[in-house]
Design a protein around this motif. Structure first.
Motif, mmCIF file in Angstrom:
data_model
loop_
_atom_site.group_PDB
_atom_site.id
_atom_site.type_symbol
_atom_site.label_atom_id
_atom_site.label_comp_id
_atom_site.label_asym_id
_atom_site.label_seq_id
_atom_site.Cartn_x
_atom_site.Cartn_y
_atom_site.Cartn_z
ATOM 1 N N ASP A 1 0.743 -1.295 -0.034
ATOM 2 C CA ASP A 1 0.056 0.055 -0.042
ATOM 3 C C ASP A 1 0.975 1.453 -0.109
ATOM 4 O O ASP A 1 2.114 1.292 0.414
ATOM 5 C CB ASP A 1 -1.049 0.104 1.137
ATOM 6 N N LEU A 2 0.267 2.364 -0.390
ATOM 7 C CA LEU A 2 0.596 3.597 -0.457
ATOM 8 C C LEU A 2 -0.331 4.379 0.723
ATOM 9 O O LEU A 2 -1.184 4.500 0.520
ATOM 10 C CB LEU A 2 0.745 4.407 -1.687
ATOM 11 N N ILE A 3 0.161 5.010 1.627
ATOM 12 C CA ILE A 3 -0.416 5.696 2.871
ATOM 13 C C ILE A 3 -0.013 6.940 2.661
ATOM 14 O O ILE A 3 1.108 7.377 3.046
ATOM 15 C CB ILE A 3 -0.213 4.846 4.163
ATOM 16 N N PHE A 4 -1.058 7.919 2.615
ATOM 17 C CA PHE A 4 -0.842 9.360 2.531
ATOM 18 C C PHE A 4 -1.301 9.841 3.849
ATOM 19 O O PHE A 4 -2.522 9.605 4.445
ATOM 20 C CB PHE A 4 -1.472 9.945 1.414
ATOM 21 N N MET A 5 -0.645 10.742 4.607
ATOM 22 C CA MET A 5 -0.793 11.015 5.699
ATOM 23 C C MET A 5 -0.805 12.813 6.270
ATOM 24 O O MET A 5 0.190 13.266 5.407
ATOM 25 C CB MET A 5 0.042 10.345 7.068
ATOM 26 N N ASN A 6 -1.781 13.523 6.859
ATOM 27 C CA ASN A 6 -1.534 14.631 7.248
ATOM 28 C C ASN A 6 -2.002 14.549 8.621
ATOM 29 O O ASN A 6 -2.415 13.677 9.360
ATOM 30 C CB ASN A 6 -2.371 15.508 6.018
ATOM 31 N N GLU A 7 -2.050 16.107 9.165
ATOM 32 C CA GLU A 7 -2.528 16.332 10.648
ATOM 33 C C GLU A 7 -3.086 17.386 10.944
ATOM 34 O O GLU A 7 -2.648 18.545 10.212
ATOM 35 C CB GLU A 7 -1.382 15.819 11.497
ATOM 36 N N ILE A 8 -3.970 17.456 11.725
ATOM 37 C CA ILE A 8 -4.671 18.978 11.903
ATOM 38 C C ILE A 8 -4.075 19.121 13.269
ATOM 39 O O ILE A 8 -4.075 18.138 14.632
ATOM 40 C CB ILE A 8 -6.032 18.671 12.238
ATOM 41 N N MET A 9 -3.643 20.236 13.734
ATOM 42 C CA MET A 9 -2.876 20.400 15.116
ATOM 43 C C MET A 9 -3.195 21.812 15.680
ATOM 44 O O MET A 9 -3.523 22.872 14.946
ATOM 45 C CB MET A 9 -1.571 20.183 15.008
ATOM 46 N N SER A 10 -3.128 22.025 16.715
ATOM 47 C CA SER A 10 -3.366 23.458 17.446
ATOM 48 C C SER A 10 -2.221 24.164 17.775
ATOM 49 O O SER A 10 -1.149 23.530 17.861
ATOM 50 C CB SER A 10 -4.318 23.372 18.772
ATOM 51 N N PHE A 11 -2.294 25.418 17.587
ATOM 52 C CA PHE A 11 -1.161 26.529 18.149
ATOM 53 C C PHE A 11 -1.671 27.543 18.827
ATOM 54 O O PHE A 11 -2.741 27.857 18.963
ATOM 55 C CB PHE A 11 -0.333 26.860 16.873
ATOM 56 N N ASP A 12 -0.657 28.099 19.494
ATOM 57 C CA ASP A 12 -1.291 29.287 20.591
ATOM 58 C C ASP A 12 -1.502 30.636 19.815
ATOM 59 O O ASP A 12 -2.845 31.163 20.019
ATOM 60 C CB ASP A 12 0.039 29.698 21.685
ATOM 61 N N ILE B 1 -4.626 15.813 15.553
ATOM 62 C CA ILE B 1 -5.732 14.794 14.861
ATOM 63 C C ILE B 1 -5.012 14.311 13.571
ATOM 64 O O ILE B 1 -5.053 14.884 12.555
ATOM 65 C CB ILE B 1 -7.036 15.496 14.552
ATOM 66 N N GLY B 2 -4.497 13.173 13.473
ATOM 67 C CA GLY B 2 -3.899 12.569 12.491
ATOM 68 C C GLY B 2 -4.841 11.948 11.419
ATOM 69 O O GLY B 2 -5.622 11.332 12.167
ATOM 70 N N PHE B 3 -4.750 12.020 10.316
ATOM 71 C CA PHE B 3 -5.471 11.216 9.394
ATOM 72 C C PHE B 3 -4.823 11.068 8.149
ATOM 73 O O PHE B 3 -4.013 11.295 7.603
ATOM 74 C CB PHE B 3 -7.101 12.190 8.880
ATOM 75 N N SER B 4 -5.406 9.870 7.429
ATOM 76 C CA SER B 4 -4.497 9.132 6.288
ATOM 77 C C SER B 4 -5.582 8.460 5.540
ATOM 78 O O SER B 4 -6.614 8.137 5.836
ATOM 79 C CB SER B 4 -3.736 8.166 6.874
ATOM 80 N N CYS B 5 -4.993 8.118 4.265
ATOM 81 C CA CYS B 5 -5.749 7.531 3.193
ATOM 82 C C CYS B 5 -4.795 6.334 2.831
ATOM 83 O O CYS B 5 -3.585 6.776 2.312
ATOM 84 C CB CYS B 5 -6.522 8.033 2.036
ATOM 85 N N SER B 6 -5.275 4.983 2.602
ATOM 86 C CA SER B 6 -4.351 3.942 2.203
ATOM 87 C C SER B 6 -4.890 3.674 0.631
ATOM 88 O O SER B 6 -6.015 3.394 0.434
ATOM 89 C CB SER B 6 -4.548 2.844 3.107
ATOM 90 N N TYR B 7 -3.971 3.288 -0.115
ATOM 91 C CA TYR B 7 -4.095 3.143 -1.579
ATOM 92 C C TYR B 7 -3.530 1.844 -1.930
ATOM 93 O O TYR B 7 -2.101 1.450 -1.636
ATOM 94 C CB TYR B 7 -3.905 4.255 -2.567
ATOM 95 N N PRO B 8 -4.121 0.804 -2.323
ATOM 96 C CA PRO B 8 -3.438 -0.512 -2.860
ATOM 97 C C PRO B 8 -2.430 -0.227 -3.981
ATOM 98 O O PRO B 8 -2.954 0.625 -4.896
ATOM 99 C CB PRO B 8 -4.240 -1.611 -3.114
ATOM 100 N N LYS B 9 -1.173 -0.501 -3.782
ATOM 101 C CA LYS B 9 -0.260 -0.398 -5.089
ATOM 102 C C LYS B 9 -0.554 -0.855 -6.448
ATOM 103 O O LYS B 9 -0.360 -0.163 -7.447
ATOM 104 C CB LYS B 9 1.139 -0.833 -4.871
ATOM 105 N N LYS B 10 -1.515 -1.954 -6.420
ATOM 106 C CA LYS B 10 -1.805 -2.426 -7.766
ATOM 107 C C LYS B 10 -3.333 -2.050 -8.231
ATOM 108 O O LYS B 10 -3.809 -2.357 -9.041
ATOM 109 C CB LYS B 10 -1.789 -4.095 -7.623
ATOM 110 N N GLY B 11 -3.815 -0.821 -7.541
ATOM 111 C CA GLY B 11 -5.122 -0.632 -7.571
ATOM 112 C C GLY B 11 -5.176 0.580 -8.802
ATOM 113 O O GLY B 11 -3.994 1.055 -9.339
ATOM 114 N N ASN B 12 -6.397 1.136 -8.957
ATOM 115 C CA ASN B 12 -6.352 2.241 -10.046
ATOM 116 C C ASN B 12 -6.386 3.589 -9.376
ATOM 117 O O ASN B 12 -7.025 3.892 -8.587
ATOM 118 C CB ASN B 12 -7.788 2.178 -10.775
ATOM 119 N N VAL B 13 -5.088 4.191 -9.487
ATOM 120 C CA VAL B 13 -4.930 5.484 -8.788
ATOM 121 C C VAL B 13 -4.463 6.543 -9.758
ATOM 122 O O VAL B 13 -4.064 6.232 -10.888
ATOM 123 C CB VAL B 13 -3.672 5.149 -7.906
#
Length: 332
Positions: free
Chosen positions: A62-73, A88-100
């Motif tokens: 898989d290819l896993i794409f990750m980002n994050e929502i974070m707070s600051f002062d 708050i981390g969030f991610s999406c996973s895509y199979p390497k052999k899928g249609n991307v």
């Protein structure tokens, strides 16, 4: 949080009740220049797979794409905080052999890994325009178009949360498809040893590896080339690591890896970049024109020959026609 993954974007919706006490303007993504929206109940962020600080982690399947929502002062002062952070981390996973979508697979984002003893570390694999390494090829320019025998300038860089680390590039190979296990491949570096005669290694820091080589094409109907490398991160100065061993035969390297100190080096990780696309040469265009002219010449010759044959046939047909006339009758 609720996440929606598409071929090109990730959308995350966070219920405001889960971040109560924090103003919406004090929330940001990995890249603070990217903005978020909100409605009466949720804070919403939509990011493409190659922007807003999105990072890529690769597994075997898989290819896993990750980002994050974070707070600051305080907006504009996002280096330190004296409040409890929201992450708050969030991610999406895509199979390497899928249609991307090619929009995100055309250029690889930095690879992020986590291992015991090394924490979180990142590998970045990029092409540069010259051996001065001052101008990186823009991700939007991928696939990168090259001419045969053009020099390719490659930079692999490791970033780690712990100090005094050393990068080792154990192998690099080229394949005509985005698959390091492709049965058709060409070794550039193997077991830490340079295999290609055109490779030039340039000076770099202990967490970088820079080299150049001449562009080539695979023989056959292949228009693209991908380059993938195996990399290891080690404790700098430790003589018992794979990094310290350097160029080695496969048997020796494998034996050394078996008895490595667990906290002295990471496991092997595959990283890749591409594609490189071979430019259509002017010679090919000339050949195409010549071929077309030859076809026209042959077709014209054929038509002339047909016309001549028809003319001969008509002439013979006329020549062989016999005119019959009634002979005057005579009485005997």
């Amino acid at each position: 949080a609720h996440i929606v993954c598409t071929e090109k974007t990730m959308t995350v919706s966070v219920n405001k009740s889960s971040v109560s006490g924090i103003e919406e303007s004090h929330l940001r993504l990995n890249d603070p220049s990217c903005t978020m929206t909100s409605n009466a109940t949720h804070v919403i962020a939509t990011v493409s797979l190659n922007s807003c600080g999105t990072k890529l982690e690769e597994t075997e399947n898989d290819l896993i794409f990750m980002n994050e929502i974070m707070s600051f002062d305080h907006p504009g002062q996002e280096v330190i905080t004296r409040k409890h952070l929201v992450e708050i981390g969030f991610s999406c996973s895509y199979p390497k052999k899928g249609n991307v979508s090619l929009e995100f697979v055309a250029h690889r984002l930095p690879y992020v890994f986590t291992e015991s003893g090394f924490g979180k570390f990142t590998y970045q694999f990029e092409f540069f325009s010259t051996d001065r390494y001052t101008r990186m090829i823009d991700p939007s320019a991928y696939p990168v178009t090259v001419e045969l025998r053009d020099m390719l300038y490659i930079d692999i860089e490791a970033t780690s949360s712990i100090p005094n680390t050393q990068l080792f590039v154990e192998s690099c190979r080229a394949t005509p498809h985005d698959d390091p296990s492709d049965p058709l491949f060409y070794d550039i570096i193997r077991n830490g040893c340079v295999e290609d005669d055109t490779v030039v290694v340039y000076p770099s820091s202990q967490t970088q590896y820079r080299f150049g080589m001449e562009a080539f094409a695979f023989i056959g109907q292949f228009s693209e080339v991908y380059i993938s490398c195996t990399v290891i991160l080690c404790q700098a100065g430790n003589p018992f690591t794979r990094c310290a061993q350097g160029c080695s035969t496969g048997v020796t390297a494998g034996h050394h890896r078996h008895r490595r100190q667990v906290s002295a080096e990471t496991g092997r990780h595959f990283i890749s970049q591409g594609p490189l696309r071979l430019a259509r040469s002017s010679g090919s265009a000339v050949s195409s024109v010549n071929l077309n002219l030859n076809v026209v010449f042959i077709a014209g010759t054929f038509l002339v020959a047909v016309a001549l044959v028809c003319g001969v046939l008509i002439y013979r047909n006329k020549a062989t026609k016999i005119k019959y006339a009634t002979l005057p009758s005579k009485d005997f």
